[in-house]
Design a protein around this motif. Structure first.
Motif, PDB file in Angstrom:
ATOM      1  N   LYS A   4       1.133  -1.346   0.151  1.00  0.00           N
ATOM      2  CA  LYS A   4      -0.153  -0.042   0.307  1.00  0.00           C
ATOM      3  C   LYS A   4       1.106   1.377  -0.332  1.00  0.00           C
ATOM      4  O   LYS A   4       2.737   1.451   0.696  1.00  0.00           O
ATOM      5  CB  LYS A   4      -0.826  -0.022   1.336  1.00  0.00           C
ATOM      6  N   PHE A   5       0.054   2.116  -0.692  1.00  0.00           N
ATOM      7  CA  PHE A   5       1.182   3.516  -0.800  1.00  0.00           C
ATOM      8  C   PHE A   5      -0.155   4.747  -0.755  1.00  0.00           C
ATOM      9  O   PHE A   5      -0.635   4.287  -1.512  1.00  0.00           O
ATOM     10  CB  PHE A   5       2.257   3.343  -1.208  1.00  0.00           C
ATOM     11  N   ASP A   6       0.261   5.862  -0.233  1.00  0.00           N
ATOM     12  CA  ASP A   6      -0.722   7.277  -0.512  1.00  0.00           C
ATOM     13  C   ASP A   6       0.128   7.721  -1.685  1.00  0.00           C
ATOM     14  O   ASP A   6       0.841   7.562  -1.790  1.00  0.00           O
ATOM     15  CB  ASP A   6      -0.890   7.859   0.732  1.00  0.00           C
ATOM     16  N   SER A   7      -1.078   8.347  -2.343  1.00  0.00           N
ATOM     17  CA  SER A   7      -0.280   9.071  -3.268  1.00  0.00           C
ATOM     18  C   SER A   7      -1.824  10.080  -3.593  1.00  0.00           C
ATOM     19  O   SER A   7      -1.718  10.409  -2.391  1.00  0.00           O
ATOM     20  CB  SER A   7      -1.242   8.754  -5.025  1.00  0.00           C
ATOM     21  N   ASP A   8      -1.431  11.904  -4.267  1.00  0.00           N
ATOM     22  CA  ASP A   8      -2.157  12.356  -4.212  1.00  0.00           C
ATOM     23  C   ASP A   8      -4.054  12.275  -3.979  1.00  0.00           C
ATOM     24  O   ASP A   8      -4.537  13.060  -3.594  1.00  0.00           O
ATOM     25  CB  ASP A   8      -1.939  13.720  -5.373  1.00  0.00           C
ATOM     26  N   PHE A   9      -3.903  11.569  -4.506  1.00  0.00           N
ATOM     27  CA  PHE A   9      -5.558  11.295  -5.259  1.00  0.00           C
ATOM     28  C   PHE A   9      -6.619   9.906  -4.129  1.00  0.00           C
ATOM     29  O   PHE A   9      -7.420   9.259  -4.095  1.00  0.00           O
ATOM     30  CB  PHE A   9      -5.653  10.341  -6.748  1.00  0.00           C
ATOM     31  N   GLY A  10      -5.481   9.602  -3.014  1.00  0.00           N
ATOM     32  CA  GLY A  10      -5.854   9.077  -2.634  1.00  0.00           C
ATOM     33  C   GLY A  10      -4.519   7.312  -2.122  1.00  0.00           C
ATOM     34  O   GLY A  10      -3.621   6.944  -2.633  1.00  0.00           O
ATOM     35  N   MET A  11      -5.449   6.275  -1.406  1.00  0.00           N
ATOM     36  CA  MET A  11      -4.617   4.915  -1.393  1.00  0.00           C
ATOM     37  C   MET A  11      -4.794   4.226  -2.261  1.00  0.00           C
ATOM     38  O   MET A  11      -5.865   4.325  -2.629  1.00  0.00           O
ATOM     39  CB  MET A  11      -4.975   4.404   0.432  1.00  0.00           C
ATOM     40  N   VAL A  12      -3.544   3.263  -2.666  1.00  0.00           N
ATOM     41  CA  VAL A  12      -3.298   2.036  -3.972  1.00  0.00           C
ATOM     42  C   VAL A  12      -3.181   1.324  -3.538  1.00  0.00           C
ATOM     43  O   VAL A  12      -2.213   0.993  -2.178  1.00  0.00           O
ATOM     44  CB  VAL A  12      -2.344   2.813  -4.844  1.00  0.00           C
ATOM     45  N   SER A  13      -3.572   0.212  -3.522  1.00  0.00           N
ATOM     46  CA  SER A  13      -3.399  -1.167  -2.697  1.00  0.00           C
ATOM     47  C   SER A  13      -3.388  -2.197  -3.506  1.00  0.00           C
ATOM     48  O   SER A  13      -4.097  -2.158  -4.238  1.00  0.00           O
ATOM     49  CB  SER A  13      -4.401  -1.464  -1.637  1.00  0.00           C
ATOM     50  N   ILE A  14      -2.054  -3.011  -3.927  1.00  0.00           N
ATOM     51  CA  ILE A  14      -1.363  -4.021  -4.563  1.00  0.00           C
ATOM     52  C   ILE A  14      -1.359  -5.259  -4.077  1.00  0.00           C
ATOM     53  O   ILE A  14      -1.329  -5.416  -3.676  1.00  0.00           O
ATOM     54  CB  ILE A  14      -0.293  -3.517  -5.080  1.00  0.00           C
ATOM     55  N   ASP A  15      -2.345  -6.538  -4.695  1.00  0.00           N
ATOM     56  CA  ASP A  15      -2.514  -7.457  -4.061  1.00  0.00           C
ATOM     57  C   ASP A  15      -1.395  -8.578  -4.217  1.00  0.00           C
ATOM     58  O   ASP A  15      -0.136  -7.674  -5.755  1.00  0.00           O
ATOM     59  CB  ASP A  15      -3.829  -7.949  -4.565  1.00  0.00           C
ATOM     60  N   ASP A  16      -1.184  -9.297  -3.472  1.00  0.00           N
ATOM     61  CA  ASP A  16       0.042 -10.004  -3.434  1.00  0.00           C
ATOM     62  C   ASP A  16       0.299 -11.032  -5.130  1.00  0.00           C
ATOM     63  O   ASP A  16       1.211 -11.106  -5.189  1.00  0.00           O
ATOM     64  CB  ASP A  16       0.567 -10.887  -2.191  1.00  0.00           C
ATOM     65  N   GLY A  17      -1.370 -11.331  -5.346  1.00  0.00           N
ATOM     66  CA  GLY A  17      -0.892 -11.853  -6.732  1.00  0.00           C
ATOM     67  C   GLY A  17      -0.453 -10.911  -7.138  1.00  0.00           C
ATOM     68  O   GLY A  17      -0.035 -11.680  -8.921  1.00  0.00           O
ATOM     69  N   VAL A  18      -1.222  -9.867  -7.744  1.00  0.00           N
ATOM     70  CA  VAL A  18      -0.401  -8.882  -8.527  1.00  0.00           C
ATOM     71  C   VAL A  18       1.340  -9.151  -8.111  1.00  0.00           C
ATOM     72  O   VAL A  18       1.929  -9.030  -9.968  1.00  0.00           O
ATOM     73  CB  VAL A  18      -1.032  -7.693  -8.459  1.00  0.00           C
ATOM     74  N   ILE A  19       2.209  -8.402  -7.041  1.00  0.00           N
ATOM     75  CA  ILE A  19       3.227  -9.097  -7.656  1.00  0.00           C
ATOM     76  C   ILE A  19       4.194 -10.286  -7.416  1.00  0.00           C
ATOM     77  O   ILE A  19       4.895 -10.090  -8.246  1.00  0.00           O
ATOM     78  CB  ILE A  19       3.714  -7.945  -5.851  1.00  0.00           C
ATOM     79  N   ALA A  20       3.290 -11.230  -7.531  1.00  0.00           N
ATOM     80  CA  ALA A  20       3.741 -12.403  -7.727  1.00  0.00           C
ATOM     81  C   ALA A  20       3.398 -12.810  -9.290  1.00  0.00           C
ATOM     82  O   ALA A  20       4.706 -13.206  -9.978  1.00  0.00           O
ATOM     83  CB  ALA A  20       3.093 -13.572  -7.030  1.00  0.00           C
ATOM     84  N   THR A  21       2.877 -12.094  -9.871  1.00  0.00           N
ATOM     85  CA  THR A  21       2.621 -12.362 -11.119  1.00  0.00           C
ATOM     86  C   THR A  21       3.633 -12.131 -12.217  1.00  0.00           C
ATOM     87  O   THR A  21       3.948 -12.199 -13.070  1.00  0.00           O
ATOM     88  CB  THR A  21       1.031 -12.022 -12.174  1.00  0.00           C
ATOM     89  N   ILE A  22       3.737 -10.733 -11.650  1.00  0.00           N
ATOM     90  CA  ILE A  22       4.865  -9.314 -12.657  1.00  0.00           C
ATOM     91  C   ILE A  22       6.876 -10.274 -11.725  1.00  0.00           C
ATOM     92  O   ILE A  22       7.494 -10.085 -13.172  1.00  0.00           O
ATOM     93  CB  ILE A  22       4.727  -7.938 -11.785  1.00  0.00           C
ATOM     94  N   ALA A  23       6.519 -10.898 -11.332  1.00  0.00           N
ATOM     95  CA  ALA A  23       7.354 -11.495 -10.812  1.00  0.00           C
ATOM     96  C   ALA A  23       7.808 -12.513 -11.492  1.00  0.00           C
ATOM     97  O   ALA A  23       9.237 -13.110 -12.052  1.00  0.00           O
ATOM     98  CB  ALA A  23       7.905 -11.964  -9.386  1.00  0.00           C
ATOM     99  N   GLY A  24       6.312 -13.119 -11.694  1.00  0.00           N
ATOM    100  CA  GLY A  24       6.871 -14.924 -12.058  1.00  0.00           C
ATOM    101  C   GLY A  24       7.096 -14.330 -14.119  1.00  0.00           C
ATOM    102  O   GLY A  24       7.442 -15.447 -14.483  1.00  0.00           O
ATOM    103  N   LEU A  25       6.379 -13.433 -14.409  1.00  0.00           N
ATOM    104  CA  LEU A  25       6.553 -13.405 -15.504  1.00  0.00           C
ATOM    105  C   LEU A  25       8.309 -12.788 -15.989  1.00  0.00           C
ATOM    106  O   LEU A  25       8.939 -12.484 -17.470  1.00  0.00           O
ATOM    107  CB  LEU A  25       5.732 -12.018 -16.331  1.00  0.00           C
ATOM    108  N   SER A  26       8.757 -11.544 -15.404  1.00  0.00           N
ATOM    109  CA  SER A  26       9.881 -10.964 -15.675  1.00  0.00           C
ATOM    110  C   SER A  26      10.771 -12.402 -15.535  1.00  0.00           C
ATOM    111  O   SER A  26      12.045 -12.214 -16.419  1.00  0.00           O
ATOM    112  CB  SER A  26      10.179 -10.056 -14.591  1.00  0.00           C
ATOM    113  N   ALA A  27      10.496 -12.972 -14.271  1.00  0.00           N
ATOM    114  CA  ALA A  27      11.625 -14.329 -14.331  1.00  0.00           C
ATOM    115  C   ALA A  27      11.561 -14.907 -15.654  1.00  0.00           C
ATOM    116  O   ALA A  27      12.790 -15.391 -15.795  1.00  0.00           O
ATOM    117  CB  ALA A  27      11.160 -15.216 -13.180  1.00  0.00           C
TER     118      ALA A  27
END
Length: 118
Positions: A4-27
């Motif tokens: 999670k992180f805050d931006s000027d427009f509100g909070m952004v939450s990135i699910d662990d599944g999204v991060i896992a998919t990015i990591a898997g595709l990158s690998a």
């Protein structure tokens, strides 16, 4: 959990599944990697995961804005394991940090097998 992180427009939450998919595709973009490995719970051995389920070979742990990623991979026979592992770490760290804006604290690469290509 999720990153999670805050931006000027509100909070952004990135699910662990999204991060896992990015990591898997990158690998998978790295030379020498055959695929991701997933543990078969019933028989206790690792099997090659298909492209649709790359995130099954990835475990993501988030603490505040820091991410720890565990990658379970199967490599091609004849490659230098340390070089391929370092390439995977660099590529995954770069892509996850640039695409999510979160900091990757650590990436662990577990080589679960070697595949001989004919």
């Amino acid at each position: 959990m999720s990153g999670k992180f805050d931006s000027d427009f509100g909070m952004v939450s990135i699910d662990d599944g999204v991060i896992a998919t990015i990591a898997g595709l990158s690998a998978m973009e790295c030379y020498g990697i055959v695929g991701m490995a997933s543990k078969n719970a019933t028989e206790g051995f690792f099997e090659l995961v298909k492209w649709e389920n790359l995130s099954k070979g990835v475990k993501v742990y988030t603490k505040e804005n820091n991410i720890v990623i565990d990658l379970h991979v199967i490599l091609q026979y004849g490659v230098k394991i340390s070089v391929v592992a370092n390439n995977i770490i660099e590529k995954v760290k770069y892509n996850v940090e640039n695409l999510t804006g979160l900091k990757v604290e650590k990436i662990n690469v577990y080589v679960q097998g070697i595949r001989v290509q004919k």
